[in-house]
Design a protein around this motif. Structure first.
Motif, PDB file in Angstrom:
ATOM      1  N   TYR A  32      -0.008 -20.231  16.136  1.00 35.31           N
ATOM      2  CA  TYR A  32      -1.069 -20.528  15.163  1.00 35.31           C
ATOM      3  C   TYR A  32      -1.728 -19.256  14.653  1.00 35.31           C
ATOM      4  CZ  TYR A  32      -5.188 -20.049  18.330  1.00 35.31           C
ATOM      5  OH  TYR A  32      -6.176 -19.588  19.158  1.00 35.31           O
TER       6      TYR A  32
ATOM      7  N   LYS B 209      -0.101 -16.696  13.740  1.00 36.41           N
ATOM      8  CA  LYS B 209       0.758 -16.285  12.625  1.00 36.41           C
ATOM      9  C   LYS B 209       0.654 -17.222  11.424  1.00 36.41           C
ATOM     10  CE  LYS B 209       2.860 -12.683  14.467  1.00 36.41           C
ATOM     11  NZ  LYS B 209       2.731 -11.311  13.872  1.00 36.41           N
ATOM     12  N   THR B 210       0.373 -18.495  11.677  1.00 37.56           N
ATOM     13  CA  THR B 210       0.434 -19.477  10.591  1.00 37.56           C
ATOM     14  C   THR B 210      -0.930 -19.901  10.053  1.00 37.56           C
ATOM     15  OG1 THR B 210       0.493 -21.299  12.200  1.00 37.56           O
ATOM     16  CG2 THR B 210       2.607 -20.414  11.463  1.00 37.56           C
ATOM     17  N   SER B 211      -1.984 -19.809  10.859  1.00 35.31           N
ATOM     18  CA  SER B 211      -3.284 -20.366  10.460  1.00 35.31           C
ATOM     19  C   SER B 211      -4.344 -19.320  10.144  1.00 35.31           C
ATOM     20  CB  SER B 211      -3.826 -21.286  11.570  1.00 35.31           C
ATOM     21  OG  SER B 211      -2.918 -22.311  11.856  1.00 35.31           O
ATOM     22  N   TYR B 212      -4.148 -18.081  10.572  1.00 36.95           N
ATOM     23  CA  TYR B 212      -5.153 -17.046  10.355  1.00 36.95           C
ATOM     24  C   TYR B 212      -4.896 -16.365   9.012  1.00 36.95           C
ATOM     25  CZ  TYR B 212      -8.179 -13.018  11.334  1.00 36.95           C
ATOM     26  OH  TYR B 212      -9.163 -12.055  11.279  1.00 36.95           O
ATOM     27  N   ARG B 213      -5.528 -16.884   7.971  1.00 36.95           N
ATOM     28  CA  ARG B 213      -5.311 -16.364   6.629  1.00 36.95           C
ATOM     29  C   ARG B 213      -6.512 -16.733   5.768  1.00 36.95           C
ATOM     30  NH1 ARG B 213       0.002 -19.390   4.888  1.00 36.95           N
ATOM     31  NH2 ARG B 213       0.608 -18.532   6.904  1.00 36.95           N
ATOM     32  N   PRO B 214      -6.737 -16.008   4.664  1.00 30.68           N
ATOM     33  CA  PRO B 214      -7.861 -16.348   3.771  1.00 30.68           C
ATOM     34  C   PRO B 214      -7.691 -17.749   3.195  1.00 30.68           C
ATOM     35  CG  PRO B 214      -7.019 -14.153   3.288  1.00 30.68           C
ATOM     36  CD  PRO B 214      -6.037 -14.783   4.230  1.00 30.68           C
ATOM     37  N   SER B 215      -8.805 -18.381   2.873  1.00 32.49           N
ATOM     38  CA  SER B 215      -8.764 -19.708   2.268  1.00 32.49           C
ATOM     39  C   SER B 215      -8.150 -19.623   0.878  1.00 32.49           C
ATOM     40  CB  SER B 215     -10.173 -20.295   2.172  1.00 32.49           C
ATOM     41  OG  SER B 215     -10.773 -20.373   3.445  1.00 32.49           O
TER      42      SER B 215
ATOM     43  N   GLU C 152      -8.722 -15.260  -1.693  1.00 31.86           N
ATOM     44  CA  GLU C 152      -7.818 -14.347  -1.010  1.00 31.86           C
ATOM     45  C   GLU C 152      -8.445 -13.015  -0.642  1.00 31.86           C
ATOM     46  OE1 GLU C 152      -7.020 -16.328  -3.409  1.00 31.86           O
ATOM     47  OE2 GLU C 152      -5.406 -17.538  -2.563  1.00 31.86           O
TER      48      GLU C 152
ATOM     49  N   ASN D  52     -12.273 -12.149   4.205  1.00 27.99           N
ATOM     50  CA  ASN D  52     -11.668 -12.054   5.527  1.00 27.99           C
ATOM     51  C   ASN D  52     -11.211 -13.432   5.986  1.00 27.99           C
ATOM     52  OD1 ASN D  52     -12.163  -9.276   5.782  1.00 27.99           O
ATOM     53  ND2 ASN D  52     -14.235  -9.640   6.575  1.00 27.99           N
ATOM     54  N   PRO D  53     -10.105 -13.502   6.698  1.00 20.89           N
ATOM     55  CA  PRO D  53      -9.653 -14.810   7.210  1.00 20.89           C
ATOM     56  C   PRO D  53     -10.689 -15.421   8.145  1.00 20.89           C
ATOM     57  CG  PRO D  53      -7.913 -13.162   7.390  1.00 20.89           C
ATOM     58  CD  PRO D  53      -9.171 -12.423   7.030  1.00 20.89           C
TER      59      PRO D  53
ATOM     60  N   GLY E 216      -8.018 -12.240  14.701  1.00 23.59           N
ATOM     61  CA  GLY E 216      -7.363 -10.992  14.319  1.00 23.59           C
ATOM     62  C   GLY E 216      -6.699 -10.259  15.458  1.00 23.59           C
TER      63      GLY E 216
END
Length: 223
Positions: free
Chosen positions: A28, A30-36, A40, A43-44, A64
Protein backbone atom coordinates in the motif's frame (compact mmCIF):
# COMPACT_ATOMS: atom_id res chain seq x y z
CA UNK A 1 9.65 -8.32 8.66
CA UNK A 2 11.41 -5.03 7.92
CA UNK A 3 9.92 -4.74 4.44
CA UNK A 4 13.18 -5.49 2.65
CA UNK A 5 14.94 -8.39 0.95
CA UNK A 6 17.76 -10.62 2.15
CA UNK A 7 20.06 -13.16 0.47
CA UNK A 8 18.88 -16.71 1.09
CA UNK A 9 22.19 -17.57 2.76
CA UNK A 10 21.62 -14.85 5.38
CA UNK A 11 17.97 -15.63 6.02
CA UNK A 12 16.75 -16.55 9.53
CA UNK A 13 13.23 -17.40 10.63
CA UNK A 14 13.23 -14.72 13.32
CA UNK A 15 13.57 -12.13 10.55
CA UNK A 16 10.27 -13.15 8.96
CA UNK A 17 7.80 -13.40 11.85
CA UNK A 18 5.75 -10.52 10.38
CA UNK A 19 6.80 -10.92 6.76
CA UNK A 20 3.19 -11.28 5.57
CA UNK A 21 1.90 -8.04 7.14
CA UNK A 22 5.14 -6.33 6.11
CA UNK A 23 4.42 -7.22 2.49
CA UNK A 24 1.05 -5.51 2.84
CA UNK A 25 2.70 -2.34 4.16
CA UNK A 26 5.12 -2.21 1.24
CA UNK A 27 2.24 -2.83 -1.17
CA UNK A 28 0.00 0.00 0.00
CA UNK A 29 3.00 2.32 0.42
CA UNK A 30 3.64 1.88 -3.31
CA UNK A 31 0.03 2.11 -4.45
CA UNK A 32 -1.78 4.45 -2.02
CA UNK A 33 0.77 7.09 -1.01
CA UNK A 34 0.28 9.71 -3.71
CA UNK A 35 -1.19 13.23 -4.13
CA UNK A 36 -4.96 13.47 -4.48
CA UNK A 37 -6.28 13.69 -8.08
CA UNK A 38 -6.36 17.31 -9.19
CA UNK A 39 -3.93 18.31 -6.44
CA UNK A 40 -0.72 16.85 -7.81
CA UNK A 41 1.45 19.62 -6.42
CA UNK A 42 0.57 18.91 -2.80
CA UNK A 43 2.30 16.48 -0.49
CA UNK A 44 0.77 12.99 -0.45
CA UNK A 45 -1.65 12.26 2.37
CA UNK A 46 -0.34 9.84 5.04
CA UNK A 47 -1.91 6.39 4.81
CA UNK A 48 -3.27 4.05 7.46
CA UNK A 49 -3.00 0.41 6.44
CA UNK A 50 -5.86 -1.82 7.60
CA UNK A 51 -5.11 -5.50 6.94
CA UNK A 52 -7.94 -7.70 8.26
CA UNK A 53 -7.61 -11.42 7.78
CA UNK A 54 -9.17 -14.48 9.36
CA UNK A 55 -7.77 -14.35 12.89
CA UNK A 56 -6.28 -10.89 13.36
CA UNK A 57 -6.07 -7.36 12.03
CA UNK A 58 -2.75 -5.61 11.37
CA UNK A 59 -2.63 -1.82 11.40
CA UNK A 60 0.24 0.40 10.26
CA UNK A 61 0.98 3.95 9.12
CA UNK A 62 3.03 5.23 6.18
CA UNK A 63 4.09 8.83 5.58
CA UNK A 64 6.94 8.57 3.11
CA UNK A 65 9.21 6.29 5.14
CA UNK A 66 8.86 2.80 6.59
CA UNK A 67 8.74 3.08 10.39
CA UNK A 68 10.77 0.40 12.17
CA UNK A 69 10.92 -0.98 15.69
CA UNK A 70 13.83 -3.09 16.91
CA UNK A 71 12.32 -5.10 19.73
CA UNK A 72 8.83 -6.59 19.86
CA UNK A 73 6.94 -9.17 21.88
CA UNK A 74 4.73 -11.59 19.96
CA UNK A 75 2.73 -14.26 21.82
CA UNK A 76 4.88 -13.65 24.90
CA UNK A 77 8.17 -14.09 23.02
CA UNK A 78 10.55 -11.12 22.75
CA UNK A 79 12.27 -10.72 19.39
CA UNK A 80 15.18 -8.34 18.79
CA UNK A 81 15.25 -7.73 15.06
CA UNK A 82 14.23 -4.85 12.80
CA UNK A 83 10.51 -5.00 12.05
CA UNK A 84 7.99 -2.63 10.56
CA UNK A 85 5.88 -0.89 13.20
CA UNK A 86 2.73 -2.99 12.84
CA UNK A 87 0.08 -3.20 15.55
CA UNK A 88 -1.97 -6.39 15.73
CA UNK A 89 -5.34 -7.02 17.38
CA UNK A 90 -7.12 -10.36 17.71
CA UNK A 91 -10.15 -9.55 15.58
CA UNK A 92 -10.70 -11.09 12.15
CA UNK A 93 -13.27 -12.76 9.99
CA UNK A 94 -12.89 -15.99 11.94
CA UNK A 95 -13.05 -14.46 15.43
CA UNK A 96 -15.70 -16.30 17.42
CA UNK A 97 -18.76 -14.54 18.87
CA UNK A 98 -20.09 -15.00 22.39
CA UNK A 99 -22.88 -13.43 24.42
CA UNK A 100 -21.71 -13.41 28.03
CA UNK A 101 -23.82 -11.87 30.79
CA UNK A 102 -25.55 -9.75 28.18
CA UNK A 103 -22.26 -8.46 26.75
CA UNK A 104 -21.07 -8.90 23.16
CA UNK A 105 -17.68 -10.63 23.11
CA UNK A 106 -15.58 -11.03 19.95
CA UNK A 107 -12.57 -13.40 20.08
CA UNK A 108 -9.78 -13.90 20.81
CA UNK A 109 -10.74 -17.51 20.02
CA UNK A 110 -10.85 -18.26 16.30
CA UNK A 111 -13.04 -20.57 14.25
CA UNK A 112 -9.92 -21.16 12.09
CA UNK A 113 -10.06 -22.22 8.45
CA UNK A 114 -11.41 -25.62 9.46
CA UNK A 115 -14.14 -26.00 10.55
CA UNK A 116 -14.46 -22.24 10.11
CA UNK A 117 -17.56 -20.06 10.63
CA UNK A 118 -21.04 -21.58 10.58
CA UNK A 119 -21.62 -20.39 7.02
CA UNK A 120 -18.81 -22.68 5.79
CA UNK A 121 -21.15 -25.68 6.31
CA UNK A 122 -18.61 -27.69 8.32
CA UNK A 123 -20.28 -27.59 11.75
CA UNK A 124 -18.18 -24.57 12.63
CA UNK A 125 -18.48 -21.79 15.17
CA UNK A 126 -20.39 -18.51 15.09
CA UNK A 127 -17.91 -15.89 13.88
CA UNK A 128 -17.58 -12.37 12.51
CA UNK A 129 -18.01 -13.67 8.96
CA UNK A 130 -21.41 -15.09 9.92
CA UNK A 131 -22.46 -11.64 11.17
CA UNK A 132 -21.41 -10.12 7.84
CA UNK A 133 -23.37 -12.79 5.96
CA UNK A 134 -26.53 -12.14 8.01
CA UNK A 135 -26.21 -8.37 7.51
CA UNK A 136 -25.78 -8.72 3.75
CA UNK A 137 -22.19 -7.50 3.69
CA UNK A 138 -21.09 -10.88 2.36
CA UNK A 139 -23.42 -12.05 -0.43
CA UNK A 140 -23.31 -15.83 -1.04
CA UNK A 141 -24.26 -15.42 -4.72
CA UNK A 142 -20.96 -13.65 -5.34
CA UNK A 143 -18.84 -16.51 -3.96
CA UNK A 144 -17.98 -19.83 -5.65
CA UNK A 145 -19.53 -23.07 -4.42
CA UNK A 146 -16.50 -24.30 -2.48
CA UNK A 147 -18.03 -24.83 0.96
CA UNK A 148 -19.39 -27.86 2.80
CA UNK A 149 -17.79 -31.28 3.42
CA UNK A 150 -17.36 -31.89 -0.31
CA UNK A 151 -16.47 -28.26 -1.09
CA UNK A 152 -19.26 -27.97 -3.63
CA UNK A 153 -21.87 -25.85 -1.84
CA UNK A 154 -22.48 -22.09 -1.46
CA UNK A 155 -22.12 -20.08 1.73
CA UNK A 156 -24.89 -20.97 4.15
CA UNK A 157 -26.98 -17.87 4.88
CA UNK A 158 -29.75 -19.83 6.58
CA UNK A 159 -27.26 -21.69 8.76
CA UNK A 160 -25.76 -18.40 9.94
CA UNK A 161 -29.23 -17.00 10.63
CA UNK A 162 -30.13 -20.15 12.59
CA UNK A 163 -26.99 -19.78 14.74
CA UNK A 164 -27.92 -16.21 15.59
CA UNK A 165 -31.49 -17.31 16.19
CA UNK A 166 -30.20 -19.75 18.81
CA UNK A 167 -28.47 -16.87 20.62
CA UNK A 168 -31.58 -14.71 20.29
CA UNK A 169 -33.47 -17.39 22.20
CA UNK A 170 -31.29 -16.95 25.27
CA UNK A 171 -32.70 -14.93 28.15
CA UNK A 172 -29.93 -12.31 28.04
CA UNK A 173 -30.69 -11.59 24.37
CA UNK A 174 -34.40 -11.05 24.90
CA UNK A 175 -35.85 -8.33 22.69
CA UNK A 176 -33.06 -8.35 20.11
CA UNK A 177 -33.52 -9.52 16.54
CA UNK A 178 -30.84 -11.61 14.87
CA UNK A 179 -29.81 -8.57 12.78
CA UNK A 180 -29.44 -6.47 15.93
CA UNK A 181 -27.29 -9.18 17.48
CA UNK A 182 -25.12 -9.42 14.37
CA UNK A 183 -24.71 -5.63 14.24
CA UNK A 184 -23.81 -5.54 17.94
CA UNK A 185 -20.98 -8.00 17.39
CA UNK A 186 -19.76 -6.05 14.35
CA UNK A 187 -19.64 -2.85 16.41
CA UNK A 188 -17.55 -4.55 19.10
CA UNK A 189 -15.16 -5.94 16.49
CA UNK A 190 -14.85 -2.52 14.85
CA UNK A 191 -14.07 -0.84 18.16
CA UNK A 192 -11.32 -3.38 18.86
CA UNK A 193 -9.80 -2.64 15.45
CA UNK A 194 -10.05 1.13 15.93
CA UNK A 195 -7.74 1.08 18.97
CA UNK A 196 -4.48 0.42 17.11
CA UNK A 197 -5.45 3.06 14.53
CA UNK A 198 -5.80 5.61 17.34
CA UNK A 199 -2.51 4.45 18.87
CA UNK A 200 -0.69 5.12 15.60
CA UNK A 201 -2.30 8.50 14.99
CA UNK A 202 -3.96 10.42 17.81
CA UNK A 203 -1.70 8.99 20.54
CA UNK A 204 1.31 10.21 18.55
CA UNK A 205 -0.09 13.67 17.84
CA UNK A 206 -1.30 13.08 14.27
CA UNK A 207 -4.69 14.26 13.02
CA UNK A 208 -6.57 11.09 12.10
CA UNK A 209 -8.86 13.02 9.74
CA UNK A 210 -5.89 13.88 7.51
CA UNK A 211 -5.07 10.30 6.59
CA UNK A 212 -6.17 8.02 3.80
CA UNK A 213 -7.30 4.50 4.72
CA UNK A 214 -6.04 1.53 2.70
CA UNK A 215 -8.16 -1.57 3.41
CA UNK A 216 -6.99 -5.00 2.32
CA UNK A 217 -6.89 -8.57 3.51
CA UNK A 218 -9.74 -11.02 3.13
CA UNK A 219 -12.13 -9.14 5.43
CA UNK A 220 -10.86 -5.54 5.39
CA UNK A 221 -13.34 -3.98 2.95
CA UNK A 222 -16.29 -5.45 4.91
CA UNK A 223 -15.55 -3.17 7.85
Amino acid sequence: SDGGLTPVNDFGGHQAILSGPAGGVVGYAKTSYRPSPGNEGANPMPVIGFDMGGTSTDVSRYDGTLELVFETTTAGVSIQAPQLDIHTVAAGGGSRLFLQNGLFVVGPESAKAHPGPVCYRKNGYLAVTDANVVLGRVIPDYFPNIFGPNEDEPLDLEGARAAFRAIAGEEEATGRSIEELAWGFIQVANEAMCRPIRNLTQMRGFDITKHALACFGGAGPQH
